[in-house]
Design a protein around this motif. Structure first.
Motif, PDB file in Angstrom:
ATOM      1  N   ASP A  66       0.819  -0.834   0.074  1.00  0.00           N
ATOM      2  CA  ASP A  66       0.052  -0.150  -0.532  1.00  0.00           C
ATOM      3  C   ASP A  66       0.801   0.832  -0.137  1.00  0.00           C
ATOM      4  OD1 ASP A  66      -1.199  -2.565   1.522  1.00  0.00           O
ATOM      5  OD2 ASP A  66      -2.694  -0.946   1.340  1.00  0.00           O
ATOM      6  N   PHE A  67       1.954   1.652   1.235  1.00  0.00           N
ATOM      7  CA  PHE A  67       2.518   2.621   0.579  1.00  0.00           C
ATOM      8  C   PHE A  67       3.508   2.382  -0.308  1.00  0.00           C
ATOM      9  CE2 PHE A  67       5.119   0.479   4.076  1.00  0.00           C
ATOM     10  CZ  PHE A  67       6.644   0.745   3.455  1.00  0.00           C
ATOM     11  N   HIS A  69       2.732   1.332  -3.500  1.00  0.00           N
ATOM     12  CA  HIS A  69       1.930   2.130  -4.299  1.00  0.00           C
ATOM     13  C   HIS A  69       2.346   3.803  -4.509  1.00  0.00           C
ATOM     14  CE1 HIS A  69      -0.943   2.062  -8.341  1.00  0.00           C
ATOM     15  NE2 HIS A  69      -1.382   2.275  -6.895  1.00  0.00           N
ATOM     16  N   MET A  70       1.747   3.915  -2.797  1.00  0.00           N
ATOM     17  CA  MET A  70       0.918   5.481  -3.139  1.00  0.00           C
ATOM     18  C   MET A  70       2.208   6.352  -3.403  1.00  0.00           C
ATOM     19  SD  MET A  70      -2.074   6.328  -1.633  1.00  0.00           S
ATOM     20  CE  MET A  70      -2.299   4.676  -2.441  1.00  0.00           C
ATOM     21  N   GLN A  73       2.541   6.703  -7.117  1.00  0.00           N
ATOM     22  CA  GLN A  73       1.654   7.960  -7.345  1.00  0.00           C
ATOM     23  C   GLN A  73       1.897   8.899  -6.864  1.00  0.00           C
ATOM     24  OE1 GLN A  73      -1.485   6.084  -6.403  1.00  0.00           O
ATOM     25  NE2 GLN A  73      -2.289   4.922  -8.344  1.00  0.00           N
ATOM     26  N   GLU A  75       1.944   9.868  -3.888  1.00  0.00           N
ATOM     27  CA  GLU A  75       1.304  10.298  -3.011  1.00  0.00           C
ATOM     28  C   GLU A  75       2.127   9.909  -1.595  1.00  0.00           C
ATOM     29  OE1 GLU A  75      -1.774  11.203  -2.846  1.00  0.00           O
ATOM     30  OE2 GLU A  75      -3.075  10.712  -5.018  1.00  0.00           O
ATOM     31  N   LYS A  78      -0.161  10.109   2.384  1.00  0.00           N
ATOM     32  CA  LYS A  78      -0.895   9.358   2.502  1.00  0.00           C
ATOM     33  C   LYS A  78      -0.096   7.793   2.407  1.00  0.00           C
ATOM     34  CE  LYS A  78      -4.645  10.421  -1.002  1.00  0.00           C
ATOM     35  NZ  LYS A  78      -5.463  10.115  -1.731  1.00  0.00           N
ATOM     36  N   ALA A  79       1.624   8.256   1.675  1.00  0.00           N
ATOM     37  CA  ALA A  79       2.622   7.237   2.489  1.00  0.00           C
ATOM     38  C   ALA A  79       2.677   7.131   3.929  1.00  0.00           C
ATOM     39  CB  ALA A  79       3.186   7.280   1.284  1.00  0.00           C
TER      40      ALA A  79
END
Length: 484
Positions: A66-67, A69-70, A73, A75, A78-79
Motif C-alpha cells: 500500500d505505501f 503504491h502511494m 503515485q 502520494e 498518504k504513504a
C-alpha cells in the motif's frame, strides 16, 4: 500495486555510501540518498502479488504494498499515513531493521527484492520535512496512570499507544537520555541521536512525561511505582554474556556495550574518565553480529592499528542457504558498511586464553580452530582441531557476545515469574501480577528493533483492555488508521 511492469523495467537501487576514507573521520551518518525520481521507481517495482508475503515477514504487519503504491503515485503524505498506521517509529526501522520483509518479498524469488526499508526511510523523512508528523494528544483523559519502565523502542511504542488511548503515561529511564539501546547501543554513524530527539519531542508534546536518571528499584522506590494503575516493563535484555576464559580479567578485555556507550557519550560532549580507545591498537572483536560490526566501525574511527573479528560459527554462504528457503529469514553472509571499512574476518575460531603481561595488561589472544559435529537428535558438538592453536597480538579485545536476558531487579522486587532464560513470563504480555505487563526483549529475549516496536504496541493494547475493559487500539491484524 506499483507499476504493472515496473519490476521488469527497473532494477533495484540502494543508497550508496560516502568514501571510506571520508566517513571514518566522523561519527555522522554517511548514506547518500537516492533522488525522489529514483525512489518513485523503486516503489513502482512492487508487484501486484496474489499474496504479499512481505506482510508475514514484517513483525509489525506493515502495509507494504500500500505505501509502495502511494510512493509510485507520488502520494507521499498518504504513504506516511499508511506507514504510521502500523509503525510508530519508521525513522528507526528504516535505518536499523535487517528488513525481514525484503527476505519474504515475492519478487525476491526471481530478482532483487523491493527496497522496502529504504522506501520506508524516505517516506518518514519526507513526512518530517513537510511537517506532516504532528503531535496527536488525546482529546480526553481516562484518569488512569501508567508507568513504562525503559525508553527503548518497546517502551516508547507502548507509551505512545497508551497515551493516545487517553491514559497518563510516565516513562522511566535509568540512563541520562531517552532511547535505550537506540541511544547508547547503536553508534551515531548508524543513527544520529537527533533523530531520537526529534521523535521524543513529538511524544512530549502529546503529553508523555519522561524521567531520566531514574533507575526503578535502585534510586526510585518500587512502592512509588506500584502507585500507578498499571506498569509496563520494557527494560530490555541487558545482562551481558561474558567468556569463562583464562585471562578474561585482563586490562584490555572490554564489553562491547561499554565501548560503544562511552564513544556515543563523548560525541555529545560528555567527559569519560579513562575512555576505552582503540587508537593505535591491535583490536580483536569477538562476536560476529551487529554489535561486533558496530565495534569494528568505531575502532576504525578511533584509528586502530588493526581490526580483527572472530566468530565461532561457520562462515555463512554468500547466497541464501538451502536450509532457509524463501520466504524464511535466510542463513546468508552479511557484510556491513563497517566491515567494508577494514577488518579481517575469521570463522570457526575459539578464544582459549587472554594473555597478559606482569602488570595485567592484555598483550595477545590464544585461539584454536574448531568445527561443529552435527548428530541427529543431539545438540551440536564443538570440536577443537588439534594443532591449530595460534597467538594473535592484541591490545584491546571487545566482547560482542550478546545478552543472556533481562536483569532480575524488577522481577524480584515485584514478585514476577521468570523462565529458564530469565525472561519475564507473561500471558498476552500480562505477568503473574495482574497490573504489571512486559514487552520487548525483557519478555522475548534479545531480538530486533522491529519486534520491540511490535511488542510495545501489542502490550499497550492489552494494558488498555485491562484498565478499561475494552480497547480501540489496533492490532497487527488491522485497526483504524490514524488521522491524515
Amino acid at each position: 500495486m506499483g507499476k504493472v511492469t515496473g519490476f521488469k523495467e527497473f532494477e533495484r537501487q540502494d543508497e550508496s555510501y560516502t568514501a571510506v576514507q571520508e566517513r571514518v573521520g566522523h561519527y555522522k551518518e554517511f548514506t547518500v540518498p537516492l533522488s525522489e525520481a529514483e525512489i518513485t521507481k523503486q516503489g513502482s517495482r512492487c508487484m501486484d502479488c496474489g499474496i504479499p508475503f512481505c506482510h508475514s515477514g514484517c513483525p509489525l504487519g506493515n502495509l507494504i504494498p500500500d505505501f509502495n503504491h502511494m510512493v509510485h503515485q507520488g502520494e507521499w503524505q498518504k504513504a506516511s499515513w499508511i506507514l504510521h498506521s502500523t509503525n510508530n517509529f519508521p525513522e528507526f526501522t528504516g535505518r536499523l531493521c535487517p528488513a525481514p520483509c525484503e527476505k519474504a518479498c515475492v519478487l525476491g524469488i526471481i530478482a532483487e527484492p523491493i527496497s522496502i526499508e529504504n522506501i520506508e526511510k524516505n517516506i518518514v523523512e519526507r513526512a518530517f520535512q513537510e511537517g506532516w508528523i504532528k503531535p496527536q494528544p488525546p482529546k480526553t483523559r481516562t484518569g488512569k496512570t501508567v508507568a513504562v519502565v525503559g525508553s527503548g523502542p518497546a517502551g516508547l511504542a507502548a507509551a505512545q499507544q497508551l497515551n493516545r488511548a487517553g491514559h497518563t503515561v510516565t516513562v522511566f529511564e535509568r540512563d541520562n537520555a531517552i532511547g535505550g539501546l537506540l541511544r547508547y547501543g547503536i553508534p551515531n554513524f548508524k543513527l544520529e541521536k537527533e533523530i531520537i530527539d526529534r521523535r521524543v519531542a513529538i511524544l512530549e508534546a502529546e503529553g508523555i512525561t519522561f524521567k531520566v536518571n531514574t533507575n526503578v528499584g535502585v534510586n526510585y522506590d518500587i512502592n512509588d511505582l506500584k502507585a500507578f494503575d498499571s506498569i509496563v516493563l520494557c527494560g530490555g535484555a541487558t545482562q551481558r554474556r561474558s567468556l569463562p576464559t583464562p585471562g578474561a580479567d585482563a586490562d584490555g578485555v572490554v564489553q562491547a556495550m561499554d565501548f560503544l556507550t562511552q564513544q556515543t557519550k563523548v560525541v555529545f560532549g560528555e567527559k569519560i574518565e579513562n575512555q576505552v580507545l582503540a587508537t593505535g591498537k591491535d583490536v580483536i572483536v569477538i562476536g560476529g553480529g551487529d554489535t561486533g560490526s558496530d565495534c569494528v566501525g568505531t575502532s576504525n574511527r578511533h584509528g586502530a592499528k588493526s581490526v580483527t573479528n572472530f566468530e565461532i560459527m561457520p562462515k555463512p554462504p554468500v547466497g541464501r542457504s538451502e536450509s532457509t528457503p524463501w520466504p524464511y529469514w535466510p542463513l546468508q553472509l552479511k557484510t556491513s558498511s563497517s566491515h567494508k571499512e577494514g577488518v579481517e574476518r575469521n570463522w570457526l575460531i575459539n578464544t582459549k586464553e587472554f594473555i597478559k603481561d606482569a602488570n595485567g595488561k592484555l598483550t595477545a589472544l590464544k585461539t584454536v580452530n574448531v568445527e561443529w559435529k552435527m548428530v541427529p537428535g543431539q545438540a551440536p558438538q564443538l570440536i577443537e582441531i588439534e594443532g591449530s592453536e595460534k597467538i594473535w597480538p592484541c591490545d584491546l579485545a571487545l566482547l560482542a557476545l550478546g545478552f543472556t536476558g533481562p536483569e532480575k531487579t524488577l522481577a524480584e522486587q515485584l514478585g514476577l515469574e521468570t523462565d529458564f532464560r530469565s525472561n519475564y513470563k507473561a500471558n498476552n504480555y500480562q505477568t503473574n501480577v495482574p497490573n504489571v505487563f512486559t514487552a520487548g526483549d525483557m519478555r522475548r529475549g534479545q531480538s530486533l528493533i522491529v519486534w520491540a516496536i511490535s511488542e510495545g504496541r501489542e502490550a499497550a493494547r492489552e494494558v488498555d483492555l485491562y484498565l478499561m475493559g475494552t480497547t480501540n487500539l489496533p492490532t497487527k491484524e488491522g485497526g483504524d488508521l490514524p488521522p491524515l
